[in-house]
Design a protein around this motif. Structure first.
Motif, mmCIF file in Angstrom:
data_model
loop_
_atom_site.group_PDB
_atom_site.id
_atom_site.type_symbol
_atom_site.label_atom_id
_atom_site.label_comp_id
_atom_site.label_asym_id
_atom_site.label_seq_id
_atom_site.Cartn_x
_atom_site.Cartn_y
_atom_site.Cartn_z
ATOM 1 N N GLU A 36 -8.966 -2.076 -20.683
ATOM 2 C CA GLU A 36 -9.440 -1.055 -21.622
ATOM 3 C C GLU A 36 -10.443 -1.618 -22.622
ATOM 4 O O GLU A 36 -10.975 -0.888 -23.456
ATOM 5 C CB GLU A 36 -8.249 -0.440 -22.369
ATOM 6 C CG GLU A 36 -7.262 0.304 -21.473
ATOM 7 C CD GLU A 36 -7.937 1.439 -20.721
ATOM 8 O OE1 GLU A 36 -8.656 2.228 -21.355
ATOM 9 O OE2 GLU A 36 -7.755 1.515 -19.485
ATOM 10 N N ASP A 37 -10.683 -2.913 -22.558
ATOM 11 C CA ASP A 37 -11.590 -3.591 -23.483
ATOM 12 C C ASP A 37 -13.013 -3.497 -22.956
ATOM 13 O O ASP A 37 -13.292 -3.904 -21.825
ATOM 14 C CB ASP A 37 -11.159 -5.055 -23.621
ATOM 15 C CG ASP A 37 -11.830 -5.759 -24.782
ATOM 16 O OD1 ASP A 37 -12.576 -5.107 -25.539
ATOM 17 O OD2 ASP A 37 -11.620 -6.979 -24.916
ATOM 18 N N ARG A 38 -13.932 -2.961 -23.750
ATOM 19 C CA ARG A 38 -15.311 -2.806 -23.309
ATOM 20 C C ARG A 38 -16.270 -3.104 -24.455
ATOM 21 O O ARG A 38 -15.896 -3.025 -25.631
ATOM 22 C CB ARG A 38 -15.542 -1.396 -22.760
ATOM 23 C CG ARG A 38 -15.242 -0.287 -23.738
ATOM 24 C CD ARG A 38 -15.269 1.068 -23.055
ATOM 25 N NE ARG A 38 -15.092 2.151 -24.020
ATOM 26 C CZ ARG A 38 -15.135 3.438 -23.733
ATOM 27 N NH1 ARG A 38 -15.355 3.813 -22.485
ATOM 28 N NH2 ARG A 38 -14.974 4.351 -24.662
ATOM 29 N N LEU A 69 -16.036 -10.555 -21.454
ATOM 30 C CA LEU A 69 -15.651 -9.481 -20.521
ATOM 31 C C LEU A 69 -16.277 -9.692 -19.144
ATOM 32 O O LEU A 69 -15.641 -9.425 -18.120
ATOM 33 C CB LEU A 69 -16.049 -8.123 -21.088
ATOM 34 C CG LEU A 69 -15.386 -7.724 -22.412
ATOM 35 C CD1 LEU A 69 -15.929 -6.385 -22.892
ATOM 36 C CD2 LEU A 69 -13.874 -7.667 -22.259
ATOM 37 N N ILE A 70 -17.517 -10.157 -19.122
ATOM 38 C CA ILE A 70 -18.182 -10.435 -17.839
ATOM 39 C C ILE A 70 -17.447 -11.544 -17.095
ATOM 40 O O ILE A 70 -17.193 -11.443 -15.893
ATOM 41 C CB ILE A 70 -19.655 -10.815 -18.076
ATOM 42 C CG1 ILE A 70 -20.444 -9.613 -18.598
ATOM 43 C CG2 ILE A 70 -20.286 -11.351 -16.781
ATOM 44 C CD1 ILE A 70 -21.845 -9.952 -19.081
ATOM 45 N N GLU A 71 -17.107 -12.598 -17.811
ATOM 46 C CA GLU A 71 -16.424 -13.732 -17.174
ATOM 47 C C GLU A 71 -15.049 -13.331 -16.656
ATOM 48 O O GLU A 71 -14.609 -13.817 -15.616
ATOM 49 C CB GLU A 71 -16.327 -14.899 -18.157
ATOM 50 C CG GLU A 71 -17.681 -15.520 -18.452
ATOM 51 C CD GLU A 71 -17.643 -16.590 -19.528
ATOM 52 O OE1 GLU A 71 -18.426 -17.536 -19.441
ATOM 53 O OE2 GLU A 71 -16.829 -16.455 -20.478
ATOM 54 N N LYS A 72 -14.386 -12.412 -17.348
ATOM 55 C CA LYS A 72 -13.059 -11.969 -16.906
ATOM 56 C C LYS A 72 -13.132 -10.975 -15.746
ATOM 57 O O LYS A 72 -12.344 -11.048 -14.811
ATOM 58 C CB LYS A 72 -12.305 -11.313 -18.076
ATOM 59 C CG LYS A 72 -11.800 -12.289 -19.115
ATOM 60 C CD LYS A 72 -11.058 -11.533 -20.209
ATOM 61 C CE LYS A 72 -10.496 -12.477 -21.261
ATOM 62 N NZ LYS A 72 -9.799 -11.728 -22.336
ATOM 63 N N ILE A 134 -22.510 -13.547 -9.883
ATOM 64 C CA ILE A 134 -22.536 -14.685 -8.960
ATOM 65 C C ILE A 134 -22.181 -15.894 -9.811
ATOM 66 O O ILE A 134 -22.986 -16.344 -10.635
ATOM 67 C CB ILE A 134 -23.917 -14.847 -8.307
ATOM 68 C CG1 ILE A 134 -24.253 -13.604 -7.482
ATOM 69 C CG2 ILE A 134 -23.957 -16.105 -7.443
ATOM 70 C CD1 ILE A 134 -25.663 -13.600 -6.928
ATOM 71 N N LYS A 135 -20.988 -16.397 -9.640
ATOM 72 C CA LYS A 135 -20.489 -17.445 -10.531
ATOM 73 C C LYS A 135 -21.233 -18.759 -10.317
ATOM 74 O O LYS A 135 -21.296 -19.288 -9.214
ATOM 75 C CB LYS A 135 -18.991 -17.636 -10.320
ATOM 76 C CG LYS A 135 -18.177 -16.429 -10.751
ATOM 77 C CD LYS A 135 -16.695 -16.643 -10.593
ATOM 78 C CE LYS A 135 -15.929 -15.403 -11.028
ATOM 79 N NZ LYS A 135 -14.477 -15.570 -10.878
ATOM 80 N N GLU A 136 -21.817 -19.235 -11.394
ATOM 81 C CA GLU A 136 -22.498 -20.528 -11.433
ATOM 82 C C GLU A 136 -22.042 -21.214 -12.722
ATOM 83 O O GLU A 136 -22.739 -21.172 -13.737
ATOM 84 C CB GLU A 136 -24.017 -20.332 -11.433
ATOM 85 C CG GLU A 136 -24.595 -19.765 -10.161
ATOM 86 C CD GLU A 136 -24.683 -20.803 -9.047
ATOM 87 O OE1 GLU A 136 -24.438 -21.994 -9.311
ATOM 88 O OE2 GLU A 136 -25.000 -20.408 -7.907
ATOM 89 N N PRO A 137 -20.848 -21.823 -12.713
ATOM 90 C CA PRO A 137 -20.266 -22.371 -13.949
ATOM 91 C C PRO A 137 -21.189 -23.324 -14.709
ATOM 92 O O PRO A 137 -21.242 -23.285 -15.944
ATOM 93 C CB PRO A 137 -19.013 -23.096 -13.455
ATOM 94 C CG PRO A 137 -18.650 -22.383 -12.192
ATOM 95 C CD PRO A 137 -19.956 -21.992 -11.569
ATOM 96 N N HIS A 138 -21.935 -24.166 -14.001
ATOM 97 C CA HIS A 138 -22.817 -25.111 -14.695
ATOM 98 C C HIS A 138 -23.898 -24.369 -15.476
ATOM 99 O O HIS A 138 -24.123 -24.639 -16.662
ATOM 100 C CB HIS A 138 -23.458 -26.075 -13.695
ATOM 101 C CG HIS A 138 -24.484 -26.978 -14.329
ATOM 102 N ND1 HIS A 138 -24.135 -28.014 -15.179
ATOM 103 C CD2 HIS A 138 -25.847 -26.974 -14.267
ATOM 104 C CE1 HIS A 138 -25.237 -28.618 -15.606
ATOM 105 N NE2 HIS A 138 -26.280 -28.006 -15.060
ATOM 106 N N ASN A 139 -24.575 -23.415 -14.815
ATOM 107 C CA ASN A 139 -25.629 -22.650 -15.491
ATOM 108 C C ASN A 139 -25.073 -21.846 -16.659
ATOM 109 O O ASN A 139 -25.694 -21.742 -17.717
ATOM 110 C CB ASN A 139 -26.321 -21.703 -14.505
ATOM 111 C CG ASN A 139 -27.219 -22.427 -13.544
ATOM 112 O OD1 ASN A 139 -27.633 -23.553 -13.790
ATOM 113 N ND2 ASN A 139 -27.531 -21.794 -12.424
ATOM 114 N N GLN A 140 -23.881 -21.258 -16.456
ATOM 115 C CA GLN A 140 -23.279 -20.431 -17.500
ATOM 116 C C GLN A 140 -22.912 -21.262 -18.720
ATOM 117 O O GLN A 140 -23.172 -20.850 -19.857
ATOM 118 C CB GLN A 140 -22.051 -19.711 -16.938
ATOM 119 C CG GLN A 140 -22.419 -18.652 -15.905
ATOM 120 C CD GLN A 140 -21.245 -18.136 -15.100
ATOM 121 O OE1 GLN A 140 -21.397 -17.662 -13.983
ATOM 122 N NE2 GLN A 140 -20.040 -18.228 -15.646
#
Length: 198
Positions: A36-38, A69-72, A134-140
């Motif tokens: 419900e979090d936005r 929220l995006i990461e979750k 598209i998960k890119e942990p290093h770039n993020q």
């Protein structure tokens, strides 16, 4: 929910043409939801990365609640606000949900949902793209750079139809906004065409 009556003008865009929503470098709104979090934020550093499939990049600071929220959730929306939304765009970019959990209500952000996507979209924009992260942990972590593949897109047909912008035939309130610095913006200008040499 939205009180703006623009739903009748919203139409889907072929995914291979969705990148054209960003080609002219507009200021954008980024939204995301988890449970419900936005939240909704403004972003100027958003670019096209690829067109088949359409991919975008967006820079989102670590302090942003939208980023959390995006990461979750693994999804986010990129929207193209119009001149009619200039003040709202500045406001959602200036107030953090972390500082004011009632941000969206206080700012009266007009939200709606499309199809089966659980991602809030801002009413009154010229275009909307829902993106799968598209998960890119290093770039993020290192560059705050997020990559998304566009999985659905729509436009306001008064300004974007048949894969092309048509601002010259629209009211000025429907023109896209382009951030320069501080509170200074430009609206998209007049068209200029050139014939290609054969």
């Amino acid at each position: 929910m939205s009180t703006l009556n623009t739903q009748q003008f919203i139409a889907p865009i072929a995914l291979e043409k969705a990148y054209r929503l960003l080609n002219h470098g507009p200021t954008t709104l980024i939204s995301a939801q988890c449970g419900e979090d936005r939240d909704v934020m403004a972003a100027a550093w958003v670019s096209v990365l690829d067109f088949n499939p359409s991919k975008v990049t967006v820079v989102i600071d670590k302090i942003s609640h939208t980023r959390t929220l995006i990461e979750k959730s693994g999804f986010f929306a990129v929207q193209i606000p119009t001149a009619a939304l200039l003040k709202l765009t500045v406001n959602v970019g200036s107030v953090s949900m972390k500082d004011d959990p009632n941000k969206l209500t206080k700012l009266k952000v007009p939200l709606f949902y499309q199809n089966d996507f659980n991602i809030p979209l801002v009413q009154g924009c010229a275009g909307w793209m829902i993106c799968k992260l598209i998960k890119e942990p290093h770039n993020q972590q290192t560059y705050d750079l997020f990559i998304g593949e566009v999985v659905a897109a729509w436009s306001d047909t008064r300004v974007f139809k048949d894969g092309h912008w048509h601002f010259e035939n629209a009211d000025n309130s429907l023109r896209t906004i382009h951030h320069v610095a501080g509170g200074h913006f430009y609206l998209i200008g007049e068209p200029a065409d050139v014939d290609f040499d054969s």
